[in-house]
Enzyme design. Structure first.
Site, mmCIF file in Angstrom:
data_model
loop_
_atom_site.group_PDB
_atom_site.id
_atom_site.type_symbol
_atom_site.label_atom_id
_atom_site.label_comp_id
_atom_site.label_asym_id
_atom_site.label_seq_id
_atom_site.Cartn_x
_atom_site.Cartn_y
_atom_site.Cartn_z
ATOM 1 N N LEU A 143 -45.935 8.514 50.860
ATOM 2 C CA LEU A 143 -44.479 8.467 50.657
ATOM 3 C C LEU A 143 -43.864 9.760 51.212
ATOM 4 C CD1 LEU A 143 -42.489 6.371 49.240
ATOM 5 C CD2 LEU A 143 -42.254 8.136 47.492
ATOM 6 N N GLY A 144 -43.917 9.872 52.540
ATOM 7 C CA GLY A 144 -43.275 10.997 53.234
ATOM 8 C C GLY A 144 -41.994 10.490 53.858
ATOM 9 N N ARG A 148 -51.113 12.710 47.712
ATOM 10 C CA ARG A 148 -51.981 13.662 46.997
ATOM 11 C C ARG A 148 -51.159 14.409 45.942
ATOM 12 N NH1 ARG A 148 -54.008 16.381 52.377
ATOM 13 N NH2 ARG A 148 -51.767 16.104 52.646
ATOM 14 N N THR A 149 -49.859 14.584 46.237
ATOM 15 C CA THR A 149 -48.995 15.307 45.305
ATOM 16 C C THR A 149 -47.844 14.417 44.859
ATOM 17 O OG1 THR A 149 -49.444 17.226 46.707
ATOM 18 C CG2 THR A 149 -47.729 17.487 45.024
ATOM 19 N N ILE A 191 -49.163 0.926 59.153
ATOM 20 C CA ILE A 191 -48.249 1.433 60.180
ATOM 21 C C ILE A 191 -48.574 2.914 60.432
ATOM 22 C CG2 ILE A 191 -46.402 2.234 58.621
ATOM 23 C CD1 ILE A 191 -45.539 -0.164 61.329
ATOM 24 N N GLY A 192 -49.605 3.425 59.714
ATOM 25 C CA GLY A 192 -49.950 4.850 59.802
ATOM 26 C C GLY A 192 -50.927 5.133 60.931
ATOM 27 N N ARG A 193 -52.210 5.138 60.606
ATOM 28 C CA ARG A 193 -53.261 5.310 61.606
ATOM 29 C C ARG A 193 -54.416 4.336 61.306
ATOM 30 N NH1 ARG A 193 -50.278 7.216 64.670
ATOM 31 N NH2 ARG A 193 -50.182 9.332 65.481
ATOM 32 N N GLU A 206 -58.049 2.387 69.421
ATOM 33 C CA GLU A 206 -57.036 1.812 70.318
ATOM 34 C C GLU A 206 -57.334 2.172 71.769
ATOM 35 O OE1 GLU A 206 -53.293 3.263 68.870
ATOM 36 O OE2 GLU A 206 -53.613 2.400 66.895
ATOM 37 N N HIS A 243 -49.507 -1.063 68.477
ATOM 38 C CA HIS A 243 -48.971 0.280 68.200
ATOM 39 C C HIS A 243 -47.555 0.431 68.761
ATOM 40 C CE1 HIS A 243 -50.300 4.697 67.362
ATOM 41 N NE2 HIS A 243 -48.995 4.571 67.195
ATOM 42 N N VAL A 244 -46.658 -0.400 68.262
ATOM 43 C CA VAL A 244 -45.292 -0.433 68.808
ATOM 44 C C VAL A 244 -44.223 0.073 67.834
ATOM 45 C CG1 VAL A 244 -45.734 -2.321 70.436
ATOM 46 C CG2 VAL A 244 -45.005 -2.872 68.094
HETATM 47 P P1 NAP Z 1 -44.877 12.895 56.507
HETATM 48 O O1 NAP Z 1 -43.423 12.988 56.223
HETATM 49 O O2 NAP Z 1 -45.678 14.130 56.661
HETATM 50 O O3 NAP Z 1 -45.510 11.988 55.357
HETATM 51 C C1 NAP Z 1 -46.879 11.842 55.178
HETATM 52 C C2 NAP Z 1 -47.115 11.454 53.729
HETATM 53 O O4 NAP Z 1 -48.491 11.111 53.581
HETATM 54 C C3 NAP Z 1 -46.803 12.555 52.740
HETATM 55 O O5 NAP Z 1 -46.060 12.025 51.673
HETATM 56 C C4 NAP Z 1 -48.161 13.027 52.263
HETATM 57 O O6 NAP Z 1 -48.092 13.467 50.900
HETATM 58 C C5 NAP Z 1 -48.999 11.755 52.410
HETATM 59 N N1 NAP Z 1 -50.414 12.051 52.623
HETATM 60 C C6 NAP Z 1 -50.964 12.930 53.510
HETATM 61 N N2 NAP Z 1 -52.295 12.949 53.387
HETATM 62 C C7 NAP Z 1 -52.593 12.078 52.398
HETATM 63 C C8 NAP Z 1 -53.809 11.674 51.798
HETATM 64 N N3 NAP Z 1 -54.985 12.181 52.172
HETATM 65 N N4 NAP Z 1 -53.756 10.738 50.807
HETATM 66 C C9 NAP Z 1 -52.569 10.240 50.393
HETATM 67 N N5 NAP Z 1 -51.386 10.578 50.936
HETATM 68 C C10 NAP Z 1 -51.397 11.494 51.925
HETATM 69 O O7 NAP Z 1 -45.134 12.067 57.843
HETATM 70 P P2 NAP Z 1 -44.268 10.875 58.448
HETATM 71 O O8 NAP Z 1 -43.272 11.414 59.388
HETATM 72 O O9 NAP Z 1 -43.823 10.007 57.339
HETATM 73 O O10 NAP Z 1 -45.420 10.133 59.312
HETATM 74 C C11 NAP Z 1 -46.530 9.583 58.663
HETATM 75 C C12 NAP Z 1 -47.558 9.081 59.651
HETATM 76 O O11 NAP Z 1 -47.141 7.836 60.213
HETATM 77 C C13 NAP Z 1 -47.827 9.950 60.870
HETATM 78 O O12 NAP Z 1 -48.672 11.037 60.582
HETATM 79 C C14 NAP Z 1 -48.439 8.961 61.849
HETATM 80 O O13 NAP Z 1 -49.839 8.960 61.711
HETATM 81 C C15 NAP Z 1 -47.868 7.629 61.406
HETATM 82 N N6 NAP Z 1 -46.948 7.068 62.421
HETATM 83 C C16 NAP Z 1 -47.270 5.904 63.040
HETATM 84 C C17 NAP Z 1 -46.425 5.385 63.975
HETATM 85 C C18 NAP Z 1 -46.742 4.113 64.673
HETATM 86 O O14 NAP Z 1 -46.329 3.954 65.827
HETATM 87 N N7 NAP Z 1 -47.431 3.179 64.052
HETATM 88 C C19 NAP Z 1 -45.242 6.039 64.316
HETATM 89 C C20 NAP Z 1 -44.943 7.219 63.663
HETATM 90 C C21 NAP Z 1 -45.811 7.732 62.711
HETATM 91 P P3 NAP Z 1 -49.162 14.527 50.320
HETATM 92 O O15 NAP Z 1 -49.240 15.649 51.301
HETATM 93 O O16 NAP Z 1 -48.592 14.891 48.985
HETATM 94 O O17 NAP Z 1 -50.452 13.794 50.191
HETATM 95 C C1 8YV Z 2 -46.727 7.529 69.023
HETATM 96 C C2 8YV Z 2 -46.968 7.554 66.654
HETATM 97 O O1 8YV Z 2 -46.231 8.787 69.201
HETATM 98 O O2 8YV Z 2 -45.431 9.284 66.227
HETATM 99 C C3 8YV Z 2 -46.546 8.824 66.006
HETATM 100 O O3 8YV Z 2 -47.368 9.365 65.242
HETATM 101 O O4 8YV Z 2 -47.966 6.992 66.348
HETATM 102 C C4 8YV Z 2 -46.155 6.947 67.741
HETATM 103 O O5 8YV Z 2 -44.802 7.136 67.609
HETATM 104 C C5 8YV Z 2 -46.477 6.753 70.179
HETATM 105 O O6 8YV Z 2 -47.294 5.645 70.084
HETATM 106 C C6 8YV Z 2 -46.761 7.529 71.446
HETATM 107 O O7 8YV Z 2 -47.117 6.734 72.478
#
Ligand code: NAP
Ligand code: 8YV
Length: 326
Positions: A154-155, A177-178, A232-234, A263, A281-282
């Protein structure tokens, strides 16, 4: 004042075309299509001061560039950038948070609805002429109605997904975690406890060691036979082998995935699963949002090489109090 046009930036692999053009117009760009640092001649390496890339900058690449000052990552997730190594060498690392949050959350909801209401297959049914020949598309076995969602991570993005789910009338709980003190959603201090409490588990946490295969057979069992997983994360956060089994034997009901462990390879077991919706991954992949990400990446590089503070340093380098250039 640094001459930006004379500042050499390495672009390993491919990057968004609009961003590539802006980079070339602003800096002296050296493209390395193979991404393999061994393909960059030794004599060219000392001139490289910055790297602009998409989540693939290992320690080896940094170590090969003796005068590297900054790695600007195209994306908010930087699990493929060795940020601790960079920090230990005094190299700045930036990412692209915030500018993609709403787009990714929109896609998460789209993927959730596609998964629960079988919308992809319904459209194929119409296009194949089957509405006319065979009658109405079969009723879906799953729905968003009456579900409780659990968000892992929940970020920024997780919260944007949560507010959308609330607007759809869905109850929300979460695991980080927090515990956050600025939200009223029910907190679970373990992922298993969250999975037990909900029937829609949405992963919006970063990749990397702390989340590696966190969604394993035990968590999927806790989610249960009416449970749906959205990622939608990783991809690395889900044990894909365990998921394939769980989708096949009814341990969970369905899954919607935008990200995968290796991927662009997607395991055959997922491709064969009728109860999985798979996207390449869109989540951030609109021209609008990718441009905003690219603009932020370029802005960080320009600020750094002008001796000013970057906009979005990652936590690892922030903690070290890395000195700004200049
Ligand atoms: P963010 O604001 O840093 O949020 C990450 C959240 O995950 C935080 O609330 C963090 O809280 C929690 N977290 C981190 N490690 C954890 C763990 N081990 N267990 C449980 N919770 C954990 O990041 P964001 O901007 O929301 O982005 C999140 C992620 O989405 C990115 O890192 C990326 O991998 C993914 N993403 C995917 C796409 C896509 O194209 N599919 C696009 C953009 C981003 P705590 O630190 O308290 O644990
Ligand atoms: C990628 C993403 O950056 O921001 C992330 O963490 O996973 C995506 O937005 C994008 O797929 C780059 O090609």
């Amino acid at each position: 004042m640094t001459d930006l046009k004379a500042t050499k930036i390495l672009v390993p692999g491919s990057i968004n075309p609009d961003t590539f053009e802006t980079l070339k117009a602003t800096f002296d760009v050296r493209h390395l299509p193979s991404r393999n640092i061994a393909d960059l001649p030794e004599e060219e390496r000392p001139a490289i001061l910055g790297v602009a890339g998409f989540n693939n900058v290992p320690a080896k690449l940094m170590d090969a560039l003796p005068n590297l000052e900054i790695v600007a990552n195209f994306g908010v997730g930087y699990d493929g950038v060795d940020a601790n190594h960079a920090a230990s060498k005094g190299i700045m690392v930036t990412n692209t948070p915030d500018v993609l949050t709403e787009e990714v959350a929109d896609t998460a909801l789209g993927l959730t609805l596609m998964t629960l209401r079988d919308l992809g297959r319904a459209e194929q049914y119409l296009r194949a002429g089957r509405w006319e020949s065979d009658g109405p598309f079969p009723l879906t076995q799953t729905t968003l109605r009456g579900r409780t969602a659990g968000i892992m991570g929940l970020g920024r993005i997780g919260l944007a997904i949560a507010t959308r789910l609330e607007a759809f009338g869905v109850r929300v709980a979460y695991h980080n975690r927090t515990k956050r003190d600025d939200v009223a959603y029910a907190y679970h201090d373990t992922l298993k406890s969250l999975a037990e409490a909900v029937d829609l588990l949405v992963i919006a946490a970063p990749g990397g060691a702390s989340t590696d295969k966190a969604v394993d057979a035990e968590v999927l069992k806790a989610l249960g036979p009416k449970g749906v997983l959205i990622n939608i994360g990783r991809g690395t956060t889900v044990d894909e082998e365990a998921l394939i089994v769980a989708l096949k034997d009814g341990t969970i009901q369905a899954a919607g995935l935008d990200v995968f462990e290796k991927e662009p390879k997607v395991p055959q077991g997922l491709l064969d699963a009728p109860n999985a919706v798979l996207l390449p991954h869109v989540a951030s992949a609109s021209r609008h949002t990718r441009k905003a990400m690219g603009d932020l990446l370029v802005e960080n590089l320009k600020l750094w090489f002008s001796g000013q503070d970057v906009v979005t340093p990652v936590a690892e380098v922030t903690r070290t109090g890395l000195k700004r250039r200049g």
